[in-house]
Design a protein around this motif. Structure first.
Motif, PDB file in Angstrom:
ATOM      1  N   VAL A   1       0.989  -1.270   0.146  1.00 53.63           N
ATOM      2  CA  VAL A   1       0.098   0.018   0.071  1.00 53.63           C
ATOM      3  C   VAL A   1       0.958   1.389   0.036  1.00 53.63           C
ATOM      4  CG1 VAL A   1      -1.799   1.336   1.271  1.00 53.63           C
ATOM      5  CG2 VAL A   1      -1.811  -1.141   1.052  1.00 53.63           C
ATOM      6  N   ASP A   2       2.036   1.195   0.804  1.00 47.70           N
ATOM      7  CA  ASP A   2       2.740   2.363   1.008  1.00 47.70           C
ATOM      8  C   ASP A   2       4.217   1.956   1.318  1.00 47.70           C
ATOM      9  OD1 ASP A   2       2.741   1.951   3.878  1.00 47.70           O
ATOM     10  OD2 ASP A   2       2.119   3.989   4.252  1.00 47.70           O
ATOM     11  N   VAL A   3       5.085   2.769   1.160  1.00 48.95           N
ATOM     12  CA  VAL A   3       6.508   2.705   1.329  1.00 48.95           C
ATOM     13  C   VAL A   3       6.786   4.135   2.125  1.00 48.95           C
ATOM     14  CG1 VAL A   3       8.793   2.675   0.394  1.00 48.95           C
ATOM     15  CG2 VAL A   3       6.984   1.356  -0.636  1.00 48.95           C
ATOM     16  N   ASP A   4       7.399   3.781   3.186  1.00 49.68           N
ATOM     17  CA  ASP A   4       8.034   4.891   4.205  1.00 49.68           C
ATOM     18  C   ASP A   4       9.416   5.141   3.866  1.00 49.68           C
ATOM     19  OD1 ASP A   4       5.389   5.370   5.073  1.00 49.68           O
ATOM     20  OD2 ASP A   4       5.456   3.895   6.812  1.00 49.68           O
ATOM     21  N   ILE A   5       9.848   6.277   3.742  1.00 46.58           N
ATOM     22  CA  ILE A   5      11.332   6.440   3.640  1.00 46.58           C
ATOM     23  C   ILE A   5      11.626   7.604   4.485  1.00 46.58           C
ATOM     24  CG2 ILE A   5      13.064   7.296   1.962  1.00 46.58           C
ATOM     25  CD1 ILE A   5      11.423   6.478  -0.374  1.00 46.58           C
ATOM     26  N   LEU A  46       9.362  10.298   5.894  1.00 44.62           N
ATOM     27  CA  LEU A  46       9.483  10.735   7.404  1.00 44.62           C
ATOM     28  C   LEU A  46      10.715  11.430   7.565  1.00 44.62           C
ATOM     29  CD1 LEU A  46       8.556   6.866   8.512  1.00 44.62           C
ATOM     30  CD2 LEU A  46       6.972   8.922   8.058  1.00 44.62           C
ATOM     31  N   VAL A  47      10.426  12.763   7.914  1.00 45.75           N
ATOM     32  CA  VAL A  47      11.680  13.574   8.188  1.00 45.75           C
ATOM     33  C   VAL A  47      12.502  13.697   9.534  1.00 45.75           C
ATOM     34  CG1 VAL A  47      12.459  15.879   7.275  1.00 45.75           C
ATOM     35  CG2 VAL A  47      10.656  14.844   6.145  1.00 45.75           C
ATOM     36  N   THR A  48      13.882  13.482   9.430  1.00 50.05           N
ATOM     37  CA  THR A  48      14.412  13.596  10.530  1.00 50.05           C
ATOM     38  C   THR A  48      13.809  14.849  11.434  1.00 50.05           C
ATOM     39  OG1 THR A  48      16.391  12.630   9.438  1.00 50.05           O
ATOM     40  CG2 THR A  48      16.717  13.902  11.525  1.00 50.05           C
TER      41      THR A  48
END
Length: 145
Positions: A1-5, A46-48
């Motif tokens: 469904v999704d990929v988190d990076i 997803l941002v630091t």
């Protein structure tokens, strides 16, 4: 469904510029997340420095990917303890993210994690890890009977 990076703010800009016009489109105008136009898969960044779950400050934040990765076959992945901390913090603070808690239960079951694994985690999520670990053990014991 999704990929988190997991990316740094600089990495976000660089990745988005590399993907623009190559089959990836923003979810909506101004969105930092993308969608693979061919397959429909969401690419979520997803941002630091951001916070999982409700987005509010807490002892667990999205870390710098360079500081928390393992490499397998030339691909960098978030280290298991970090992944579990992020998923626990997310599920603990956002009722809409309960799947993150279920994901941790599946990781406990699939990887046969020991209760002692919880000691690797930050204190903020440790109790929830043990609660889920105990639930998995109880469910597995009941299934064996």
């Amino acid at each position: 469904v999704d990929v988190d990076i997991l990316v740094t703010p600089e990495g976000l800009k660089a990745t988005q510029s590399r993907l623009a016009g190559r089959g990836y489109v923003p979810l909506f105008t101004g969105s930092r997340n993308l969608r693979d136009a061919e397959h429909g898969v969401r690419i979520e960044f997803l941002v630091t420095g951001g916070y999982p779950g409700d987005g509010k400050a807490k002892p667990v934040a999205f870390p710098d990917p360079a500081a928390c990765h393992v490499e397998m076959d030339g691909i960098r992945y978030v280290a298991l303890a970090t992944l579990i901390e992020l998923k626990l913090a997310s599920g603990m603070t956002n009722p809409g993210r309960l799947k993150d808690l279920a994901d941790v239960q599946e990781l406990i079951r699939t990887l046969s994690l020991e209760a002692g694994f919880g000691e690797r985690l930050v204190p903020y999520v440790r109790e929830k890890f043990h609660e889920l670990w105990n639930a998995v053990q109880g469910a597995d014991t009941a299934a064996d009977q």
